[in-house]
Scaffold this active site. Structure first.
Site, PDB file in Angstrom:
ATOM      1  N   LEU A  33      -1.693   2.173  11.922  1.00  0.00           N
ATOM      2  CA  LEU A  33      -2.854   2.982  11.514  1.00  0.00           C
ATOM      3  C   LEU A  33      -3.644   2.209  10.461  1.00  0.00           C
ATOM      4  O   LEU A  33      -3.420   2.344   9.264  1.00  0.00           O
ATOM      5  CB  LEU A  33      -2.405   4.345  10.980  1.00  0.00           C
ATOM      6  CG  LEU A  33      -3.428   5.464  11.171  1.00  0.00           C
ATOM      7  CD1 LEU A  33      -3.828   5.617  12.630  1.00  0.00           C
ATOM      8  CD2 LEU A  33      -2.907   6.778  10.633  1.00  0.00           C
ATOM      9  N   ASP A  34      -4.552   1.386  10.977  1.00  0.00           N
ATOM     10  CA  ASP A  34      -5.339   0.536  10.095  1.00  0.00           C
ATOM     11  C   ASP A  34      -6.482   1.336   9.493  1.00  0.00           C
ATOM     12  O   ASP A  34      -7.073   2.186  10.160  1.00  0.00           O
ATOM     13  CB  ASP A  34      -5.886  -0.633  10.922  1.00  0.00           C
ATOM     14  CG  ASP A  34      -6.461  -1.714  10.059  1.00  0.00           C
ATOM     15  OD1 ASP A  34      -5.686  -2.383   9.369  1.00  0.00           O
ATOM     16  OD2 ASP A  34      -7.683  -1.879  10.068  1.00  0.00           O
TER      17      ASP A  34
ATOM     18  N   GLU B   4      -4.259  -8.299  12.364  1.00  0.00           N
ATOM     19  CA  GLU B   4      -5.667  -7.965  12.127  1.00  0.00           C
ATOM     20  C   GLU B   4      -6.544  -9.159  12.523  1.00  0.00           C
ATOM     21  O   GLU B   4      -7.402  -9.045  13.389  1.00  0.00           O
ATOM     22  CB  GLU B   4      -5.901  -7.577  10.647  1.00  0.00           C
ATOM     23  CG  GLU B   4      -5.242  -6.251  10.277  1.00  0.00           C
ATOM     24  CD  GLU B   4      -5.521  -5.780   8.858  1.00  0.00           C
ATOM     25  OE1 GLU B   4      -5.865  -4.598   8.674  1.00  0.00           O
ATOM     26  OE2 GLU B   4      -5.357  -6.579   7.913  1.00  0.00           O
TER      27      GLU B   4
ATOM     28  N   GLU C  78       2.973  -3.607  10.321  1.00  0.00           N
ATOM     29  CA  GLU C  78       2.453  -3.653   8.955  1.00  0.00           C
ATOM     30  C   GLU C  78       3.302  -2.787   8.035  1.00  0.00           C
ATOM     31  O   GLU C  78       3.427  -3.065   6.849  1.00  0.00           O
ATOM     32  CB  GLU C  78       0.998  -3.142   8.938  1.00  0.00           C
ATOM     33  CG  GLU C  78       0.211  -3.570   7.704  1.00  0.00           C
ATOM     34  CD  GLU C  78      -0.311  -2.435   6.846  1.00  0.00           C
ATOM     35  OE1 GLU C  78      -0.124  -1.263   7.219  1.00  0.00           O
ATOM     36  OE2 GLU C  78      -0.902  -2.722   5.804  1.00  0.00           O
ATOM     37  N   GLU C  79       3.886  -1.740   8.595  1.00  0.00           N
ATOM     38  CA  GLU C  79       4.621  -0.783   7.767  1.00  0.00           C
ATOM     39  C   GLU C  79       6.061  -1.201   7.470  1.00  0.00           C
ATOM     40  O   GLU C  79       6.746  -0.531   6.715  1.00  0.00           O
ATOM     41  CB  GLU C  79       4.630   0.600   8.449  1.00  0.00           C
ATOM     42  CG  GLU C  79       3.244   1.188   8.666  1.00  0.00           C
ATOM     43  CD  GLU C  79       2.470   1.403   7.365  1.00  0.00           C
ATOM     44  OE1 GLU C  79       3.110   1.587   6.312  1.00  0.00           O
ATOM     45  OE2 GLU C  79       1.233   1.346   7.405  1.00  0.00           O
TER      46      GLU C  79
ATOM     47  N   ASP D 154      -0.576  -3.110  13.588  1.00  0.00           N
ATOM     48  CA  ASP D 154      -0.845  -2.263  12.428  1.00  0.00           C
ATOM     49  C   ASP D 154      -1.053  -0.872  13.024  1.00  0.00           C
ATOM     50  O   ASP D 154      -2.069  -0.617  13.674  1.00  0.00           O
ATOM     51  CB  ASP D 154      -2.091  -2.751  11.680  1.00  0.00           C
ATOM     52  CG  ASP D 154      -2.327  -1.946  10.410  1.00  0.00           C
ATOM     53  OD1 ASP D 154      -1.696  -0.885  10.259  1.00  0.00           O
ATOM     54  OD2 ASP D 154      -3.143  -2.372   9.579  1.00  0.00           O
TER      55      ASP D 154
ATOM     56  N   ASP E 288       0.624   7.301   8.467  1.00  0.00           N
ATOM     57  CA  ASP E 288       1.059   5.902   8.646  1.00  0.00           C
ATOM     58  C   ASP E 288       2.476   5.886   9.182  1.00  0.00           C
ATOM     59  O   ASP E 288       2.804   5.167  10.134  1.00  0.00           O
ATOM     60  CB  ASP E 288       1.126   5.177   7.284  1.00  0.00           C
ATOM     61  CG  ASP E 288      -0.204   4.659   6.790  1.00  0.00           C
ATOM     62  OD1 ASP E 288      -1.046   4.324   7.628  1.00  0.00           O
ATOM     63  OD2 ASP E 288      -0.381   4.587   5.561  1.00  0.00           O
TER      64      ASP E 288
ATOM     65  N   ASP F 263       0.838  -1.197   0.000  1.00  0.00           N
ATOM     66  CA  ASP F 263       0.000   0.000   0.000  1.00  0.00           C
ATOM     67  C   ASP F 263       0.874   1.249   0.000  1.00  0.00           C
ATOM     68  O   ASP F 263       1.969   1.251   0.571  1.00  0.00           O
ATOM     69  CB  ASP F 263      -0.882   0.048   1.274  1.00  0.00           C
ATOM     70  CG  ASP F 263      -1.791  -1.162   1.376  1.00  0.00           C
ATOM     71  OD1 ASP F 263      -2.192  -1.666   0.316  1.00  0.00           O
ATOM     72  OD2 ASP F 263      -2.070  -1.591   2.516  1.00  0.00           O
TER      73      ASP F 263
HETATM   74  P1  FDP Z   1      -6.743  -0.030   4.529  1.00  0.00           P
HETATM   75  O1  FDP Z   1      -6.413  -0.822   3.284  1.00  0.00           O
HETATM   76  O2  FDP Z   1      -7.398   1.272   4.251  1.00  0.00           O
HETATM   77  O3  FDP Z   1      -5.575   0.103   5.487  1.00  0.00           O
HETATM   78  O4  FDP Z   1      -6.354  -4.094   5.920  1.00  0.00           O
HETATM   79  C1  FDP Z   1      -6.452  -2.761   5.813  1.00  0.00           C
HETATM   80  C2  FDP Z   1      -7.848  -2.250   5.547  1.00  0.00           C
HETATM   81  O5  FDP Z   1      -7.839  -0.886   5.324  1.00  0.00           O
HETATM   82  C3  FDP Z   1      -8.812  -2.523   6.699  1.00  0.00           C
HETATM   83  O6  FDP Z   1      -8.715  -1.633   7.755  1.00  0.00           O
HETATM   84  C4  FDP Z   1     -10.132  -2.405   6.026  1.00  0.00           C
HETATM   85  O7  FDP Z   1     -11.172  -3.031   6.729  1.00  0.00           O
HETATM   86  C5  FDP Z   1      -9.863  -3.047   4.703  1.00  0.00           C
HETATM   87  O8  FDP Z   1      -8.463  -2.876   4.445  1.00  0.00           O
HETATM   88  C6  FDP Z   1     -10.649  -2.419   3.607  1.00  0.00           C
HETATM   89  O9  FDP Z   1     -10.469  -3.147   2.448  1.00  0.00           O
HETATM   90  P2  FDP Z   1     -11.303  -2.807   1.110  1.00  0.00           P
HETATM   91  O10 FDP Z   1     -10.878  -1.444   0.696  1.00  0.00           O
HETATM   92  O11 FDP Z   1     -10.879  -3.870   0.166  1.00  0.00           O
HETATM   93  O12 FDP Z   1     -12.745  -2.870   1.464  1.00  0.00           O
END
Ligand code: FDP
Length: 338
Positions: free
Chosen positions: A115-116, A272, A92-93, A113, A69, A63
């Site tokens: 900043l999820d 997660e 995660e980073e 993680d 982040d 990402d």
């Molecule tokens: P993000 O990519 O924005 O960091 O695993 C990360 C995550 O968010 C989760 O927090 C979130 O529930 C999910 O991905 C969202 O995924 P989609 O965009 O595929 O729905």
């Protein structure tokens, strides 16, 4: 005066000291709490401090890294490394694990993680931190590549209208603490959190844009949620912490299943899947993998094969997970008892 000022604040530190005789664990939770305060402050000031936008890097999971982040990650790593109670960190980073210098090492290994849900940062939608804690065995990354059953503490902090920390110790209750900005402390606000026993609100939560990729039983179940006599409401923030926090408090079901596009799901097992599974299960809910690598199992029993590996997730109460299991049964898949 006593109505306005709490003369006996039930703080996080007090709770942890009373509920564990382990001083290092108390230090660890206080350290995590300090990082959450720092992150909450950065998230709250993101607009004025010009912290929106990309940092210009790509993280371990591919990402784009946001400025927040990177800051949140630095805040957590610096705090945990200097706490004196940590040994190995996985973020995660960071592509690779972080090894605490020997003179500062302690007995915990922490995966997080920082900043999820960071794709939601720039439009002010809730984001959060998720963490899982394991005890040091050999001081290598293998200490974290263990079954979720070995996780000794798991939690999340949500940065939203309030900053709220929810965590559980292995085999314990789930407890919630709100940050009181007037005293700068997390205060015990939710005691022994329980998943609604009747399944709670009729809510299904998923990224339905993935519908075409889903297996038939998942498609059938989601159709059933929508077409039942009392149709379910759709709620999907797209920040795991916010979606799980709502599911825990209101009920309903949250799914991010394995599908044709993502055979292992999207969410990360170590920071997660496993921590959220522990919280949901210890609050009385179900945290299933759905059909994953030929069978349906518990997320909390998964053993990650690498630090950033993924796992599918189906979290809710028996009422709603049962609907999904019935759809699997119709396709000849063996399902666990609920
Ligand atoms: P993000 O990519 O924005 O960091 O695993 C990360 C995550 O968010 C989760 O927090 C979130 O529930 C999910 O991905 C969202 O995924 P989609 O965009 O595929 O729905």
């Amino acid at each position: 005066m006593s109505e306005k000022f709490d003369v006996d604040a039930p703080t996080l530190s007090r709770y942890v000291m009373q509920n564990t005789k382990d001083h290092e664990l108390t230090i660890l939770l206080n350290t995590l709490a300090t990082s959450f305060k720092l992150i909450a402050s950065a998230v709250g000031r993101a607009g004025v401090a010009q912290l929106y936008g990309l940092a210009g890097e790509v993280n371990s999971t591919g990402d784009d890294q946001k400025k927040l982040d990177v800051m949140s990650n630095d805040m957590m790593i610096n705090a945990l490394v200097h706490s004196g109670v940590c040994c190995v960190l996985v973020s995660e980073e960071n592509e690779e694990p972080i090894f605490v210098p020997p003179e500062k090492q302690g007995k915990f290994c922490v995966a997080f993680d920082p900043l999820d849900g960071s794709s939601n940062i720039d439009c002010n939608v809730s984001v959060g931190t998720i963490f899982s804690v394991f005890e040091k065995k050999e001081g290598t990354v293998n200490d974290l590549l263990r079954s979720g059953a070995d996780c000794i503490c798991a939690g999340y902090c949500t940065y939203s209208s309030a900053t709220e920390l929810v965590f559980t110790f292995k085999g314990g209750t789930v407890e919630g603490f709100c940050l009181d900005p007037t005293i700068g402390e997390f205060v015990h606000t939710r005691v022994d959190m329980k998943f609604p026993s009747d399944g709670g609100k009729r809510i299904y939560s998923c990224n339905e844009g993935n519908f075409v990729h889903w297996d038939q039983p998942i498609k059938d179940a989601v159709e059933e949620f929508k077409n039942s006599a009392k149709p379910y409401s759709a709620r999907y923030v797209g920040s795991m912490v916010a979606d799980i926090h709502r599911t825990l408090l209101y009920g309903g079901i949250y799914i991010y299943p394995a599908d044709k596009k993502s055979p292992k799901g999207k969410l990360r097992c170590l920071y997660e899947g496993i921590p959220m599974a522990l919280i949901i299960e210890q609050a009385g809910g179900i945290a299933s993998t759905g059909l994953f690598e030929g069978k349906i199992g518990r997320v909390a029993e998964l053993t990650p094969d690498s630090i950033h590996c993924k796992c599918p997730i189906i979290m809710g109460g028996p009422r709603d997970v049962g609907i999904i299991y019935n759809c699997y049964k119709k396709h000849g898949v063996e399902t666990p008892e609920l």
